[in-house]
Design a protein around this motif. Structure first.
Motif, mmCIF file in Angstrom:
data_model
loop_
_atom_site.group_PDB
_atom_site.id
_atom_site.type_symbol
_atom_site.label_atom_id
_atom_site.label_comp_id
_atom_site.label_asym_id
_atom_site.label_seq_id
_atom_site.Cartn_x
_atom_site.Cartn_y
_atom_site.Cartn_z
ATOM 1 N N SER A 71 0.853 -1.186 0.000
ATOM 2 C CA SER A 71 0.000 0.000 0.000
ATOM 3 C C SER A 71 0.886 1.232 0.000
ATOM 4 O O SER A 71 2.082 1.154 0.244
ATOM 5 N N ARG A 72 0.285 2.364 -0.296
ATOM 6 C CA ARG A 72 1.043 3.615 -0.291
ATOM 7 C C ARG A 72 0.167 4.742 0.228
ATOM 8 O O ARG A 72 -1.064 4.703 0.114
ATOM 9 N N ASP A 73 0.832 5.736 0.775
ATOM 10 C CA ASP A 73 0.170 6.947 1.244
ATOM 11 C C ASP A 73 0.903 8.110 0.591
ATOM 12 O O ASP A 73 1.995 8.490 1.035
ATOM 13 N N LEU A 81 4.997 -2.281 3.245
ATOM 14 C CA LEU A 81 4.953 -3.719 2.999
ATOM 15 C C LEU A 81 4.840 -4.417 4.347
ATOM 16 O O LEU A 81 5.853 -4.686 5.004
ATOM 17 N N PRO A 82 3.639 -4.719 4.782
ATOM 18 C CA PRO A 82 3.502 -5.523 5.987
ATOM 19 C C PRO A 82 3.774 -6.990 5.660
ATOM 20 O O PRO A 82 3.395 -7.463 4.588
ATOM 21 N N ILE A 83 4.448 -7.653 6.567
ATOM 22 C CA ILE A 83 4.766 -9.067 6.371
ATOM 23 C C ILE A 83 4.308 -9.817 7.612
ATOM 24 O O ILE A 83 4.764 -9.524 8.722
ATOM 25 N N TYR A 84 3.424 -10.768 7.431
ATOM 26 C CA TYR A 84 2.885 -11.559 8.533
ATOM 27 C C TYR A 84 3.395 -12.994 8.450
ATOM 28 O O TYR A 84 3.867 -13.436 7.404
ATOM 29 N N SER A 85 3.306 -13.694 9.560
ATOM 30 C CA SER A 85 3.685 -15.113 9.600
ATOM 31 C C SER A 85 5.053 -15.336 8.965
ATOM 32 O O SER A 85 5.207 -16.168 8.067
ATOM 33 N N LEU A 86 6.004 -14.588 9.433
ATOM 34 C CA LEU A 86 7.346 -14.659 8.859
ATOM 35 C C LEU A 86 7.950 -16.044 9.012
ATOM 36 O O LEU A 86 7.749 -16.725 10.025
ATOM 37 N N LYS A 87 8.683 -16.438 7.980
ATOM 38 C CA LYS A 87 9.358 -17.734 7.947
ATOM 39 C C LYS A 87 10.859 -17.493 7.796
ATOM 40 O O LYS A 87 11.268 -16.463 7.269
ATOM 41 N N PRO A 88 11.678 -18.445 8.207
ATOM 42 C CA PRO A 88 13.128 -18.262 8.017
ATOM 43 C C PRO A 88 13.502 -17.964 6.566
ATOM 44 O O PRO A 88 14.449 -17.207 6.316
ATOM 45 N N GLU A 89 12.762 -18.510 5.625
ATOM 46 C CA GLU A 89 13.068 -18.263 4.209
ATOM 47 C C GLU A 89 12.715 -16.854 3.763
ATOM 48 O O GLU A 89 13.013 -16.461 2.640
ATOM 49 N N ASP A 90 12.065 -16.082 4.613
ATOM 50 C CA ASP A 90 11.830 -14.670 4.321
ATOM 51 C C ASP A 90 13.048 -13.809 4.662
ATOM 52 O O ASP A 90 13.046 -12.601 4.394
ATOM 53 N N THR A 91 14.058 -14.409 5.258
ATOM 54 C CA THR A 91 15.275 -13.675 5.570
ATOM 55 C C THR A 91 15.895 -13.129 4.284
ATOM 56 O O THR A 91 16.169 -13.876 3.348
#
Length: 129
Positions: A71-73, A81-91
């Motif tokens: 989203s933008r304002d 960029l919200p990131i939920y349920s982060l996983k190690p592969e999101d590193t």
């Protein structure tokens, strides 16, 4: 030409969440389509998604579809960029980029003849298991 600064990265545990921000200065933010990218250790930079100048439309890479919402304002010269349920592969190091043409944002990581007008310096996200 705008300058971009990302923020919001850090070290989080798997399952946690972050909201990354990219704030522009020095130019007309609303004249740029914006994109988020990431580069994991030892891998090439990949597109996460992009958003039009008005924020009315978004595009997401198939590999990350349904996990991210950009989203933008324009009043705050910021894209999120919200990131939920982060996983190690999101590193990865997460970058934002700006270009007047949305299509350039979509293809820049796969078309070596393309480059964006502006890249941010990146913000590092590390997800521990």
């Amino acid at each position: 030409q705008v300058q971009l600064v990302e923020s919001g990265g850090g070290l989080v545990q798997a399952g946690g969440s972050l909201r990354l921000s990219c704030t522009a200065s020095g130019g007309a933010f609303s004249t740029y389509a914006m994109g988020w990218f990431r580069q994991a250790p030892g891998k090439e930079r990949e597109l996460i998604g992009a958003i039009t100048k008005s924020g009315g439309s978004t595009y997401y890479a198939d590999s990350v579809k349904d996990r991210f919402t950009i989203s933008r304002d324009n009043a705050k010269n910021t894209v999120y960029l919200p990131i939920y349920s982060l996983k190690p592969e999101d590193t990865a190091v997460y970058y934002c980029g700006a270009d007047p043409i949305l299509h350039t944002l979509v293809v820049v990581t796969t078309d070596k003849d393309k480059d964006l007008d502006v890249w941010g310096q990146g913000t590092r996200v590390t997800v521990s298991s």
